[in-house]
Every structure is written in C-alpha cells, then in structure tokens.
Enzyme design. Structure first.
Site, PDB file in Angstrom:
ATOM      1  N   GLY A  65      28.459  21.824  50.625  1.00 21.21           N
ATOM      2  CA  GLY A  65      28.212  23.246  50.422  1.00 21.21           C
ATOM      3  C   GLY A  65      28.198  23.985  51.742  1.00 21.21           C
ATOM      4  O   GLY A  65      28.832  23.553  52.712  1.00 21.21           O
ATOM      5  N   ALA A  93      26.843  25.805  55.291  1.00 20.86           N
ATOM      6  CA  ALA A  93      26.042  25.364  56.446  1.00 20.86           C
ATOM      7  C   ALA A  93      24.611  25.893  56.332  1.00 20.86           C
ATOM      8  O   ALA A  93      23.668  25.241  56.778  1.00 20.86           O
ATOM      9  CB  ALA A  93      26.692  25.855  57.736  1.00 20.86           C
ATOM     10  N   ARG A  94      24.450  27.075  55.700  1.00 22.60           N
ATOM     11  CA  ARG A  94      23.102  27.635  55.545  1.00 22.60           C
ATOM     12  C   ARG A  94      22.226  26.671  54.738  1.00 22.60           C
ATOM     13  O   ARG A  94      21.140  26.292  55.169  1.00 22.60           O
ATOM     14  CB  ARG A  94      23.186  28.998  54.825  1.00 22.60           C
ATOM     15  CG  ARG A  94      21.852  29.677  54.625  1.00 22.60           C
ATOM     16  CD  ARG A  94      21.994  30.947  53.797  1.00 22.60           C
ATOM     17  NE  ARG A  94      22.356  30.704  52.414  1.00 22.60           N
ATOM     18  CZ  ARG A  94      21.486  30.329  51.465  1.00 22.60           C
ATOM     19  NH1 ARG A  94      20.218  30.183  51.742  1.00 22.60           N
ATOM     20  NH2 ARG A  94      21.896  30.105  50.228  1.00 22.60           N
ATOM     21  N   VAL A  95      22.722  26.229  53.596  1.00 23.06           N
ATOM     22  CA  VAL A  95      21.937  25.299  52.777  1.00 23.06           C
ATOM     23  C   VAL A  95      21.921  23.906  53.431  1.00 23.06           C
ATOM     24  O   VAL A  95      20.941  23.173  53.310  1.00 23.06           O
ATOM     25  CB  VAL A  95      22.459  25.261  51.323  1.00 23.06           C
ATOM     26  CG1 VAL A  95      21.681  24.265  50.487  1.00 23.06           C
ATOM     27  CG2 VAL A  95      22.373  26.645  50.695  1.00 23.06           C
ATOM     28  N   GLU A 150      28.727  17.843  54.153  1.00 24.10           N
ATOM     29  CA  GLU A 150      30.135  18.224  54.006  1.00 24.10           C
ATOM     30  C   GLU A 150      30.167  19.742  53.902  1.00 24.10           C
ATOM     31  O   GLU A 150      29.942  20.301  52.830  1.00 24.10           O
ATOM     32  CB  GLU A 150      30.724  17.561  52.750  1.00 24.10           C
ATOM     33  CG  GLU A 150      30.836  16.044  52.838  1.00 24.10           C
ATOM     34  CD  GLU A 150      31.936  15.577  53.786  1.00 24.10           C
ATOM     35  OE1 GLU A 150      32.850  16.371  54.071  1.00 24.10           O
ATOM     36  OE2 GLU A 150      31.876  14.421  54.240  1.00 24.10           O
ATOM     37  N   CYS A 209      37.267  24.260  50.989  1.00 22.71           N
ATOM     38  CA  CYS A 209      36.711  24.124  52.337  1.00 22.71           C
ATOM     39  C   CYS A 209      37.798  23.875  53.381  1.00 22.71           C
ATOM     40  O   CYS A 209      37.627  24.195  54.548  1.00 22.71           O
ATOM     41  CB  CYS A 209      35.699  22.991  52.354  1.00 22.71           C
ATOM     42  SG  CYS A 209      36.368  21.456  51.711  1.00 22.71           S
TER      43      CYS A 209
HETATM   44  P1  NAD Z   1      26.768  26.204  46.133  1.00 24.54           P
HETATM   45  O1  NAD Z   1      26.160  27.561  46.039  1.00 24.54           O
HETATM   46  O2  NAD Z   1      27.282  25.535  44.904  1.00 24.54           O
HETATM   47  O3  NAD Z   1      25.680  25.291  46.831  1.00 24.54           O
HETATM   48  C1  NAD Z   1      25.882  23.927  46.984  1.00 24.54           C
HETATM   49  C2  NAD Z   1      24.674  23.213  46.431  1.00 24.54           C
HETATM   50  O4  NAD Z   1      23.507  23.614  47.132  1.00 24.54           O
HETATM   51  C3  NAD Z   1      24.432  23.517  44.960  1.00 24.54           C
HETATM   52  O5  NAD Z   1      24.211  22.300  44.296  1.00 24.54           O
HETATM   53  C4  NAD Z   1      23.233  24.415  44.975  1.00 24.54           C
HETATM   54  O6  NAD Z   1      22.425  24.267  43.831  1.00 24.54           O
HETATM   55  C5  NAD Z   1      22.491  23.975  46.218  1.00 24.54           C
HETATM   56  N1  NAD Z   1      21.700  25.032  46.811  1.00 24.54           N
HETATM   57  C6  NAD Z   1      22.054  26.332  46.959  1.00 24.54           C
HETATM   58  N2  NAD Z   1      21.067  27.014  47.581  1.00 24.54           N
HETATM   59  C7  NAD Z   1      20.077  26.133  47.834  1.00 24.54           C
HETATM   60  C8  NAD Z   1      18.795  26.218  48.458  1.00 24.54           C
HETATM   61  N3  NAD Z   1      18.338  27.373  48.942  1.00 24.54           N
HETATM   62  N4  NAD Z   1      18.052  25.105  48.542  1.00 24.54           N
HETATM   63  C9  NAD Z   1      18.503  23.937  48.050  1.00 24.54           C
HETATM   64  N5  NAD Z   1      19.706  23.804  47.452  1.00 24.54           N
HETATM   65  C10 NAD Z   1      20.475  24.868  47.329  1.00 24.54           C
HETATM   66  O7  NAD Z   1      27.940  26.190  47.116  1.00 24.54           O
HETATM   67  P2  NAD Z   1      28.199  27.066  48.375  1.00 24.54           P
HETATM   68  O8  NAD Z   1      27.118  26.828  49.347  1.00 24.54           O
HETATM   69  O9  NAD Z   1      28.583  28.424  47.957  1.00 24.54           O
HETATM   70  O10 NAD Z   1      29.530  26.293  48.811  1.00 24.54           O
HETATM   71  C11 NAD Z   1      30.500  26.889  49.558  1.00 24.54           C
HETATM   72  C12 NAD Z   1      30.544  26.202  50.887  1.00 24.54           C
HETATM   73  O11 NAD Z   1      30.754  24.831  50.705  1.00 24.54           O
HETATM   74  C13 NAD Z   1      31.670  26.687  51.764  1.00 24.54           C
HETATM   75  O12 NAD Z   1      31.187  26.885  53.066  1.00 24.54           O
HETATM   76  C14 NAD Z   1      32.651  25.540  51.747  1.00 24.54           C
HETATM   77  O13 NAD Z   1      33.454  25.451  52.881  1.00 24.54           O
HETATM   78  C15 NAD Z   1      31.745  24.374  51.599  1.00 24.54           C
HETATM   79  N6  NAD Z   1      32.437  23.239  51.015  1.00 24.54           N
HETATM   80  C16 NAD Z   1      32.588  22.127  51.747  1.00 24.54           C
HETATM   81  C17 NAD Z   1      33.274  21.053  51.222  1.00 24.54           C
HETATM   82  C18 NAD Z   1      33.479  19.794  52.016  1.00 24.54           C
HETATM   83  O14 NAD Z   1      33.847  18.800  51.405  1.00 24.54           O
HETATM   84  N7  NAD Z   1      33.273  19.786  53.312  1.00 24.54           N
HETATM   85  C19 NAD Z   1      33.799  21.124  49.937  1.00 24.54           C
HETATM   86  C20 NAD Z   1      33.612  22.278  49.211  1.00 24.54           C
HETATM   87  C21 NAD Z   1      32.923  23.346  49.742  1.00 24.54           C
END
Ligand code: NAD
Length: 539
Positions: free
Chosen positions: A253, A255-257, A275, A310
């Site tokens: 997901g 970088a913030r989370v 990731e 990503c």
């Molecule tokens: P998202 O909102 O689905 O969050 C990812 C997960 O984190 C979810 O399961 C969500 O429930 C959890 N989450 C969200 N906020 C949270 C919090 N405050 N506390 C605990 N858990 C929490 O996804 P996203 O963050 O919008 O994802 C997009 C990002 O993911 C982009 O930066 C993208 O580049 C990155 N990404 C990376 C890969 C990789 O394989 N490197 C693949 C896909 C996406």
C-alpha cells in the site's frame, strides 16, 4: 457497497445510515444482519447495505477488535506450535487447494475484479489470475527443492565439520493487501507464506470490497481454516490486527500507512516487508522504434488498470526535440487501443472510488493549461481519459505525488542525460524504465539510477519475470518477494554447524602458550606450510 445476502427469508433491505435503516434497526434489532463471512466493524458497515431477516436466530455480527484479533492469533499460533503447517504435505495440500480454487472460480474472480474496478476480463486474467496461477504452480513444482537444506563449505578452523542452512517457517504472519490488484496482491504473498510453512492471516483492502468478500469466502472453503484466515475490514480492523505480535508482516500500500505498519511492528520487533509505490519514470531516447515504445508505454500505464498500478509509468522524460513525435505516436496508438472516445471504452478500468477520482481531478485541474491530450472526465462512470500534460512545473502536485491514475506528465530536457538529475531529485522509485538503443546510455542508467526494479525498452514486464525479486528501496519499500524470494521472505535461514567429538585439539583452550599462538595464527591465516613447520619445531 457490499453485496447483499438475499436468502429466502429476506423481507426488507436498506442502506446503512439511511432513515429506513434506522427505523428497521429500532424495530428489529436482533434480526438485522450483514452479509459478511468475516467479523466486521461499525465503520466498515457504514458502507454496506443491511438486510432484514425474519429468522430469529440471526444476530448482528460482532465487531472485530483487539480482543478478537488476539484470540485469532492465539488460535493460529496453537496450530503452528502443534506443527500443523510445517510438513511438506500440508504445504502441498494448501497449494493444491489454491490451484483447485483457481480452476473452479475463475469466473467469480473476474466478476469481483470487474465490480471493484471495471477491470477488463483480459487484463484481469493476464495481470491477476494467471500471475497467481503461475506462482502457485511454481511453488508446487519447486517446493521440495526450496525446502532442502543448503549445504555450505566449512573451513579449516572448524575441521572436521559440516554446515548447512535450514529454512524454517517464521510462525504466524500477517498479509495486508491493497485494492489495485486486489486478488494478485493478496494471494501472491499468501502463497509464499504457505510455501514457507507459516500460519497466515490475510487482510484484503476494503476499497475493493467484492474481491475482499470473495477472498474471505474462497479461502474459508478451499484452505485449512485452523491456519489460514481472512479478516475483512478497514482501518479499525487493521489497527486491531497490528496490535498483535506477528512473526512477519507483509504490507502492500502507501508509504503513509507503511510507516504506521512499521511503527506497530517495531513494538514487537516484528520484521516487515513493505511493498510501497512512488513515481516511476520512463526515459525515452530518440533512437528507438517509436511505435513499439509508444505501445509499451500504453501497456504500462493506461492498459494497466488505468495507471492505478505501483509500477505504472508515472511520468516520461524525453528531449524537447523528440517530445512532439512521442506525443503523436502515443495519440495514434491510444486511439487504436481505446477508440476516439476512451471514456466509453470497455477496455479501460475505471478509477476505483469517488475519493480517488476527486484526488486525480484535483491533480489535473492544477495543470489544466498543460493538457496536450485527453483531459475528459466522467464522474458518474469514475472514468478519466488517457491524459498527457506537457512540461508541468516540478512543484505541481502531479510531479510531487504518485499519480496512480491515467494522467501522464511529459517533462522535456535538452539532453537525454539531464533526465538523471530529475529522477535523482525524487525519492527512489519502485521501477525505472528506459527506451533506447544506445548501449552506453543503458549502462549509465543501470549504474546511476537507483530503483526497486528496472526495465529497459519495455514496461511492467519485469514483475512477471520468474527469478527476479520484486520490491522497493527506501520510500518505495523494503524487502522483496515472488517465487523463491517469497519462500525466503517468509522463512528464517537457520545456520547450523555439525561437529563430532574427534579432533578436539588443545590448541583453542588455555593455557595459551607462544607456540599455540603461533600455530593458531598460521592456521587461521591459511598458512598450512607454516603450521607444519611450527608443529615439527622448525619455526
Ligand atoms: P489501501 O487504501 O487499500 O491500503 C492498503 C491497506 O492498508 C488496506 O488493507 C487498508 O485497510 C490498510 N490501511 C489503510 N489505512 C490504514 C491505517 N491508517 N492503519 C492501518 N491500516 C490501514 O491502499 P493504498 O494505500 O491506497 O494503496 C495505494 C498505494 O499502494 C500506492 O502508493 C501504490 O503504489 C502502492 N502499491 C504498491 C504495490 C507494490 O507491490 N509495491 C502494489 C500496489 C500498490
């Protein structure tokens, strides 16, 4: 919105939070229930529809809190401690369960991906279904080999001895997944965790609710629930999970989370794989096959989940001179792919949510005077046409944050090598692309640009290359997985030295004499001839 459980006893349904819902809840508090096979929280339920059943025994589902999470981990740890997940046979049986699930549920998986993202069936098949299938087949084929202890040479210092590295499972691991490839990015790490003999909890993304719910149902039906579980939910549920002690967390997901996950893991000294994402550049030189390059850029941007990937190309850097040719080629090829009105194209995924749509619209509005192609939006359909913006300032939001959508800035430079300093001025990306036939430029790019992965003369395909680890660096992540690297990521590499009781020389024990010292130094330095001379008293 979550799908409804329309059983034979259904008498009413109302959106959660609506007036009808409130009345229904007042009248029939016990009979109100939600269609989720996992425990869910009130925040999650707000986005669901509730159904009213006259079956008296139906109860409102319990909230998934820290206590529930703790019980879940205890239960799974018990299975792990009993050795349930360690045998080769158990691992194979679970992988075969996944293979069977893939065989029987391909249609349902494609449907869920369509519901969540309007993902075209072919894209869903290529970038999600077949990738998971490939990982599962590879694990089944290679597992015996991966599990074999690795023999290691020993030195004269420990003679006689033998040594090996044993891969042992870590224990109970947590996989937190995201929404853009919600099936692949959930199942791929789970396959790695199972292959390595761990118990695993998967937390799919609430932003892809159809796939999340499908995963909860399928894993319940096809896999061993005493060691493999799905917890659906959002921040509340993930927070409850993160309070627990895990033996590894793989998070995909933002970088913030990622920072939240890492901080929670640090409390228990739990290792993490993060990731994450970032701004992936594509440098486009002029001595290329322009049509092929344009198609491959489209393949790694607009035909890749509408840029919600990503490793999608985030921005292009090319020379001032070459930019018009590149834009023309992209225009022609985009029309070939999505027609004259791309918003209407069935071959382009939609933006996942209104929130993401608004974010992208805001990025675009700021640089609307720089649009050279596209720019059309349809808020109802959650679609944005493939859009190119030319020479936006570096301070614009579209150049500051990861775009994660169908907007493509093209930045022009005088000399193609000037692209290096632009890339280096930003956090290290997850992927970096280069299109060129110039061997020296290729060499310089590989040597000078640091990124999670790199691909020359194409986009995104490096993730599908078996044998290459997939992961980021610094702001784009840490750790890696895929294939054998997944197995390694979820294993502890235990170093073992075996010795017998023979050849127990007094040399290493006190009292330390000058002769012992000389002899030991000669042995440790590999000076065998010198050691022999000392032994026979000639030195
Ligand atoms: P998202 O909102 O689905 O969050 C990812 C997960 O984190 C979810 O399961 C969500 O429930 C959890 N989450 C969200 N906020 C949270 C919090 N405050 N506390 C605990 N858990 C929490 O996804 P996203 O963050 O919008 O994802 C997009 C990002 O993911 C982009 O930066 C993208 O580049 C990155 N990404 C990376 C890969 C990789 O394989 N490197 C693949 C896909 C996406």
């Amino acid at each position: 919105m979550k799908s409804l459980s329309l059983g034979p006893f259904l008498v009413a349904s109302a959106p959660v939070g609506s007036r009808d819902f409130a009345i229904t809840r007042q009248c029939f508090p016990k009979q109100l229930h939600f269609n989720s096979h996992s425990v869910v929280s009130s925040s999650y339920l707000r986005r669901c529809y509730a159904t009213l059943s006259v079956v008296p025994e139906l109860q409102e589902k319990e909230v998934f809190d820290g206590e529930k999470a703790s019980l879940l981990v205890k239960e799974l740890r018990k299975s792990f401690d009993l050795g349930r997940t360690k045998s080769y046979e158990w691992r194979v049986s679970q992988l075969e369960g996944i293979a069977k699930m893939l065989e029987e549920k391909e249609k349902e998986i494609a449907e869920a991906l369509y519901k969540d993202l309007s993902k075209p069936a072919l894209e869903a098949f290529i970038s999600e279904f077949s990738q998971v299938k490939g990982s599962c087949s590879e694990a089944l084929q290679e597992l015996k080999q991966w599990m074999k202890p690795e023999k290691v040479n020993t030195s004269i210092t420990t003679y006689p001895s033998s040594a090996e590295i044993v891969s042992e499972p870590l224990g109970v691991v947590l996989v937190i997944s995201t929404w853009n490839f919600p099936f692949l990015l959930s199942m791929d790490p789970v396959i790695g965790a199972i292959s390595a003999g761990n118990a695993v909890v998967l937390k799919p993304s609430e932003i892809a609710p159809a796939t999340s719910s499908l995963l909860a149902n399928l894993l319940k039906d096809y896999l061993d629930n005493s060691a493999i579980r799905v917890v659906e939910g959002a921040v509340h549920e993930t927070t409850a999970l993160l309070e627990q002690k895990w033996d590894k967390i793989l998070y995909t997901g933002s970088a913030r989370v990622g920072r939240i996950v890492m901080a929670a893991a640090a409390k228990h000294l739990t290792p993490v794989v993060l990731e994450l994402g970032g701004k992936c550049p594509a440098v486009v030189d002029s001595d290329i096959n322009l049509q092929v390059a344009a198609r491959r850029i489209i393949g790694g941007k607009w035909a890749c989940n509408s840029g919600q990937a990503c490793i999608s190309v985030d921005y292009i850097i090319t020379t001032k001179e070459f930019a018009p040719k590149l834009i023309n080629a992209l225009k022609e090829e985009l029309e070939q792919c999505f027609g004259k009105d791309p918003i209407e194209s069935k071959d382009m995924s939609r933006i996942v949510s209104p929130a993401q749509f608004t974010r992208l619209a805001k990025l675009l509005d700021e640089v609307s005077d720089k649009i050279v192609l596209g720019g059309q939006k349809d808020e109802k359909k959650l679609k944005i046409a493939p859009t190119i913006v030319l020479d936006v300032p570096q301070e614009a939001m579209v150049m500051q944050e990861e775009i994660f959508g169908p907007i493509m800035p093209i930045i022009t430079v005088d000399n193609i090598k000037d692209s290096f300093s632009i890339i280096k001025s930003k956090p290290k990306p997850l992927a970096a692309y280069l299109f060129t036939n110039n061997e020296q430029l290729k060499k310089d790019y590989v040597e000078n640009i640091s990124s999670g992965g790199m691909l020359i003369n194409d986009t995104v395909l490096h993730v599908a290359t078996r044998g290459l680890p997939f992961g980021g660096i610094e702001e784009s992540g840490m750790g890696s997985y895929h294939g054998k690297f997944s197995f390694d990521t979820f294993s502890h590499k235990k170093s073992i030295l075996y010795r017998g009781f023979e050849a127990d020389t007094s040399l290493r024990y006190p009292p330390y004499t000058p002769k012992k010292e000389k002899l030991l130094k000669a042995i440790i330095n590999g000076n065998i001839f010198g050691a022999i001379l000392i032994l026979i008293g000639w030195s």
